[in-house]
Design a protein around this motif. Structure first.
Motif, short mmCIF file in Angstrom:
data_model
loop_
_atom_site.label_atom_id
_atom_site.label_comp_id
_atom_site.label_asym_id
_atom_site.label_seq_id
_atom_site.Cartn_x
_atom_site.Cartn_y
_atom_site.Cartn_z
N MET A 233 9.16 24.21 -10.83
CA MET A 233 8.58 24.30 -9.49
C MET A 233 9.43 25.19 -8.59
SD MET A 233 7.23 20.55 -8.44
CE MET A 233 8.66 19.60 -8.78
N TYR B 266 -4.57 20.55 -11.70
CA TYR B 266 -4.73 19.21 -11.15
C TYR B 266 -6.19 18.85 -10.86
CZ TYR B 266 -4.19 15.30 -7.92
OH TYR B 266 -4.29 14.09 -7.31
N VAL C 272 4.20 22.57 -14.95
CA VAL C 272 3.97 21.57 -13.88
C VAL C 272 2.53 21.57 -13.37
CG1 VAL C 272 6.36 21.28 -13.11
CG2 VAL C 272 4.95 23.07 -12.09
N GLY D 119 -0.90 19.99 -12.77
CA GLY D 119 -1.19 18.56 -12.62
C GLY D 119 -0.10 17.87 -11.84
N ARG D 120 0.08 16.59 -12.10
CA ARG D 120 1.04 15.84 -11.30
C ARG D 120 2.09 15.10 -12.13
NH1 ARG D 120 -0.72 18.74 -8.05
NH2 ARG D 120 -1.71 18.24 -6.07
N ASN E 150 -4.36 25.84 -9.08
CA ASN E 150 -4.20 26.65 -7.88
C ASN E 150 -2.78 27.22 -7.80
OD1 ASN E 150 -4.14 27.71 -5.31
ND2 ASN E 150 -5.28 26.07 -4.38
N ASP E 151 -1.79 26.39 -7.40
CA ASP E 151 -0.42 26.90 -7.21
C ASP E 151 0.11 27.62 -8.45
OD1 ASP E 151 -0.49 25.71 -4.77
OD2 ASP E 151 0.72 23.96 -5.34
N ARG F 187 -13.52 23.28 -5.36
CA ARG F 187 -14.56 22.85 -4.42
C ARG F 187 -14.61 23.68 -3.15
NH1 ARG F 187 -12.33 16.90 -4.18
NH2 ARG F 187 -10.58 18.26 -3.72
N SER F 188 -13.46 24.24 -2.75
CA SER F 188 -13.39 24.90 -1.45
C SER F 188 -12.27 25.93 -1.47
CB SER F 188 -13.09 23.87 -0.37
OG SER F 188 -11.79 23.35 -0.62
N ASP G 208 -17.43 20.58 -7.47
CA ASP G 208 -16.60 19.70 -8.29
C ASP G 208 -16.57 20.27 -9.72
OD1 ASP G 208 -15.47 16.82 -8.84
OD2 ASP G 208 -17.00 17.20 -10.37
N ALA G 209 -15.39 20.32 -10.33
CA ALA G 209 -15.26 21.00 -11.63
C ALA G 209 -16.21 20.42 -12.68
CB ALA G 209 -13.82 20.90 -12.11
P1 NAP Z 1 -2.72 22.34 -7.26
O1 NAP Z 1 -2.00 23.55 -6.84
O2 NAP Z 1 -2.34 21.06 -6.63
O3 NAP Z 1 -4.26 22.65 -7.01
C1 NAP Z 1 -5.25 21.80 -7.46
C2 NAP Z 1 -6.57 22.36 -6.99
O4 NAP Z 1 -7.56 21.56 -7.59
C3 NAP Z 1 -6.75 22.28 -5.49
O5 NAP Z 1 -6.61 23.53 -4.89
C4 NAP Z 1 -8.16 21.69 -5.32
O6 NAP Z 1 -8.97 22.59 -4.56
C5 NAP Z 1 -8.69 21.62 -6.73
N1 NAP Z 1 -9.48 20.41 -6.94
C6 NAP Z 1 -9.20 19.15 -6.54
N2 NAP Z 1 -10.17 18.33 -6.90
C7 NAP Z 1 -11.09 19.07 -7.55
C8 NAP Z 1 -12.33 18.78 -8.16
N3 NAP Z 1 -12.84 17.53 -8.18
N4 NAP Z 1 -13.01 19.79 -8.74
C9 NAP Z 1 -12.52 21.05 -8.72
N5 NAP Z 1 -11.36 21.38 -8.16
C10 NAP Z 1 -10.65 20.40 -7.58
O7 NAP Z 1 -2.66 22.11 -8.84
P2 NAP Z 1 -1.92 22.93 -9.98
O8 NAP Z 1 -2.29 24.36 -9.95
O9 NAP Z 1 -2.15 22.13 -11.21
O10 NAP Z 1 -0.40 22.87 -9.58
C11 NAP Z 1 0.34 21.68 -9.63
C12 NAP Z 1 1.18 21.56 -8.39
O11 NAP Z 1 1.76 20.24 -8.38
C13 NAP Z 1 2.31 22.57 -8.36
O12 NAP Z 1 2.56 23.00 -7.05
C14 NAP Z 1 3.48 21.73 -8.88
O13 NAP Z 1 4.73 22.22 -8.42
C15 NAP Z 1 3.17 20.37 -8.30
N6 NAP Z 1 3.82 19.26 -9.03
C16 NAP Z 1 3.62 19.13 -10.35
C17 NAP Z 1 4.29 18.14 -11.05
C18 NAP Z 1 4.13 17.95 -12.54
O14 NAP Z 1 4.95 17.30 -13.15
N7 NAP Z 1 3.08 18.47 -13.15
C19 NAP Z 1 5.14 17.28 -10.36
C20 NAP Z 1 5.27 17.43 -8.99
C21 NAP Z 1 4.60 18.43 -8.34
P3 NAP Z 1 -10.24 22.03 -3.75
O15 NAP Z 1 -9.74 20.94 -2.89
O16 NAP Z 1 -10.72 23.21 -3.01
O17 NAP Z 1 -11.21 21.57 -4.78
#
Ligand code: NAP
Length: 596
Positions: A393, A447, A479, A481-482, A523-524, A557-558, A582-583
């Protein structure tokens, strides 16, 4: 320093190095099972708890021991069952073709659990009788051998996690090691009664079994947090009970070990409970901050350390001991309050590490070497995973713990959010036209796929595309997801063979040649600002180079940002098209169009 303490310290350090060596070889694919496997192994605090519950020192120590046995056995049974459930999902294309990879089929695990409970019930009656007949034999040597063998089996179990091919076999060895240690402990010379031990084992097996078998994969982070809190509670109670027992003759070494056990155990207990509550949505997920928060936390920490140092020299000051326990409980709570729900995975990994340390401290208190080894392994695993997550991250552990991320970053997101332009949206029938002319697709889950529970739709779409002769690969960011390995577990659940899952370093070179990058709720982890925009909070974070693909389709979604709260430059790229919704719904609409 006594000979025993010296040996214990050597073991602790060596096990830590060995653990680092073995655990650093576990691929990101298996990071979530690793978390639950080490969690199950740290349930070895069970054996120390059994001795306290069965030794009959006092009514209070028996009650504390009984609670500790229930908590630890919940972790052992639940941890191993959920690890097995996850590992069963990881199959290669060959395994899927032959359907040969399952050792346990259908509801066999439930049958095994029911059998275990019946065995334990039978054991209560049988064992009392056995001890009466053979109680005069000195079984202490056999006990030591059983512990040595268990330690070796645990390490082999972790070694198995270095490949999905051997992971389940490795875990069976670790499970066998745990059974050996528990059965061996039943012959511990200090145990005089089994009633509370067996009752605790039965309760733990039922609760842990229920959690391990029926908790959904999406709830794994909160289950892990909850079991850290149970393990830490066990360590704290045993620490208090040992303090009371040795009240008259507490040496400095023993007091240090007990102090470390109750302090680390106490703060891990409340911290993990808070983390579980935030992840389950029972507590507000937003960081709660107030003026002077870090200073007051540091003050609290200093008071705890000060109390411990005083107690090491004046161990008989019982009120100060109980005050220190209360401070530790309060500190754990306050430590997690300012951390946002999205940062909980890092917190859980750190708490995993603390739970391991509490377990090792309990090993020092009871001078139980296998607990020192597993505590050290668990501590190393948690620390390593936290470091890997922070690195992926591009954030420091200090920033995660004291940065109240989410709150601050959104305020700072201004400069990065300037990257505006026009955004193209696309309809499902246009996506199908693009698929018709494409030869290769890279699917990028994030995520949003987890939120929408769209993993089955994704895997179904991939199958349809492959049937049409397209090359399909999945790009997995460490990373996304969560939690670590989040996407791998979800996709494995949807029967995606693990050989189609590519880690970030492996897949990035393929993007330039890919006809389509299909981003599903990520996204990120795709934001080019991480490479191009020095003002972005994401700057420096390694990303999936989706922007190099010939066409990019994003399902979300947005235009709302992701976890980091920053705008994604990718969406303004002329090659990028947004399929809003929604995906899961979007994938259903895509199928319907593909069919028609
Ligand atoms: P993200 O950056 O959190 O983006 C997720 C995207 O999913 C959102 O922009 C959201 O956009 C979309 N979304 C949410 N619900 C949805 C739905 N029902 N259908 C379609 N789209 C949907 O996710 P990421 O790219 O996976 O990145 C993970 C982030 O979490 C990183 O910043 C990372 O550092 C952080 N993180 C990860 C961990 C780990 O261990 N994996 C731990 C801590 C932090 P809309 O709202 O527009 O739909």
């Amino acid at each position: 320093m006594t000979q025993e303490l010296e040996t214990g310290l050597y073991i602790f350090i060596l096990a830590g190095f060995l653990g680092y060596h073995v655990i650093s070889r576990v691929p990101p694919l298996l990071h979530t099972p690793l978390m639950s496997a080490t969690n199950a192994m740290s349930g070895i605090s069970l054996i120390g708890s059994m001795v306290v519950a069965g030794a009959g020192h006092s009514a209070l120590s028996t009650v504390f021991g009984f609670i500790a046995v229930s908590c630890s056995s919940t972790n052992v049974v639940g941890g191993f069952l959920i690890t097995d459930r996850m590992l069963k999902m990881f199959k290669s294309e060959r395994d899927q073709a032959s359907q040969a990879a399952t050792l346990f089929r259908g509801r066999e695990a439930q049958v095994v659990l029911a059998g275990l409970v019946v065995l334990l019930l039978g054991g209560v009656l049988w064992f009392q009788d056995l001890r009466e007949r053979f109680g005069h034999l000195d079984l202490s040597q056999a006990l030591k051998f059983s512990y040595i063998l268990s330690a070796a089996l645990f390490i082999l179990g972790l070694k198995g996690l270095s490949s999905p091919k051997y992971a389940r076999k490795g875990m069976f060895l670790a499970e066998f090691g745990m059974v050996m240690a528990v059965v061996g402990t039943l012959f511990h010379p200090a145990i005089v009664t089994y009633r509370w031990i067996f009752l605790g084992l039965i309760i733990g097996s039922i609760v842990g079994g229920g959690m391990g078998l029926w908790i959904p994969m999406t709830a794994v982070p909160q289950r892990t947090a909850l079991s850290h809190s149970l393990g830490a509670l066990a360590a704290t109670l045993i620490g208090i009970s040992e303090y009371i027992r040795h009240a008259g003759d507490l040496g400095r070494v023993l007091m240090t070990a007990i102090g470390a056990e109750v302090v680390i155990g106490g703060l891990t207990f409340t911290g993990s409970l808070m983390a579980a509550g935030k992840l389950q949505g029972l507590l507000p997920g937003a960081p709660i901050t107030y003026r002077g928060q870090n200073a007051s936390n540091i003050g609290l920490l200093a008071m705890m350390v000060g109390s411990l140092i005083y107690l090491i020299f004046m161990p008989a000051t019982a009120p100060l001991f109980y005050l220190m326990v209360c401070l530790a409980l309060l500190f754990g709570f306050l430590l997690v309050v300012p951390i946002g729900a999205a940062d909980m995975p890092v917190v859980i990994s750190l708490l995993n590490s603390y739970a391991g340390l509490a377990d090792a401290a309990m090993g020092f208190v009871l001078m139980n070497k296998i607990q020192i080894i597993t505590g050290s392994l668990d501590g190393t695993s948690g620390l390593l995973l936290s470091i890997l997550m922070c690195r992926a991250m591009n954030r420091s552990a200090m920033n995660v713990l004291f940065g109240a991320f989410g709150k601050i970053e959104k305020e700072e997101a201004g400069p990065a959010a300037e990257a505006k332009g026009s955004v193209r949206s696309i309809a499902p029938d246009e996506v199908v036209v693009l698929f018709d002319s494409a030869r290769s697709v890279i699917i990028v889950p994030g995520y949003g796929m987890a939120v929408a529970q769209a993993q089955h739709g994704v895997s179904e779409l991939a199958r349809v595309l492959m049937k049409r002769g397209m090359d399909v690969k999945y790009a997995i960011h460490p990373v996304a997801g969560r939690m670590p390995g989040h996407m791998n577990v979800l996709l494995a659940e949807a029967n995606v063979p693990y050989d189609q899952l590519y880690a970030m370093e492996q897949i990035n070179p393929y993007f330039a040649a890919a006809d389509i990058a299909l981003v599903v709720g990520a996204n990120d982890v795709t934001n080019p600002a991480a490479k191009n925009n020095k003002n972005s909070p994401l700057y420096g974070m390694p990303i999936l180079e989706v922007d190099r693909a010939k066409s990019i389709i994003v399902l979300k979604r947005s235009m709302r940002p992701g976890f980091a709260g920053v705008d994604n430059e990718l969406y303004y790229n002329p090659k990028c098209m947004m399929l809003f919704g929604d995906a899961k719904d979007s994938l259903n609409r895509l199928f319907a169009t593909l069919k028609s």
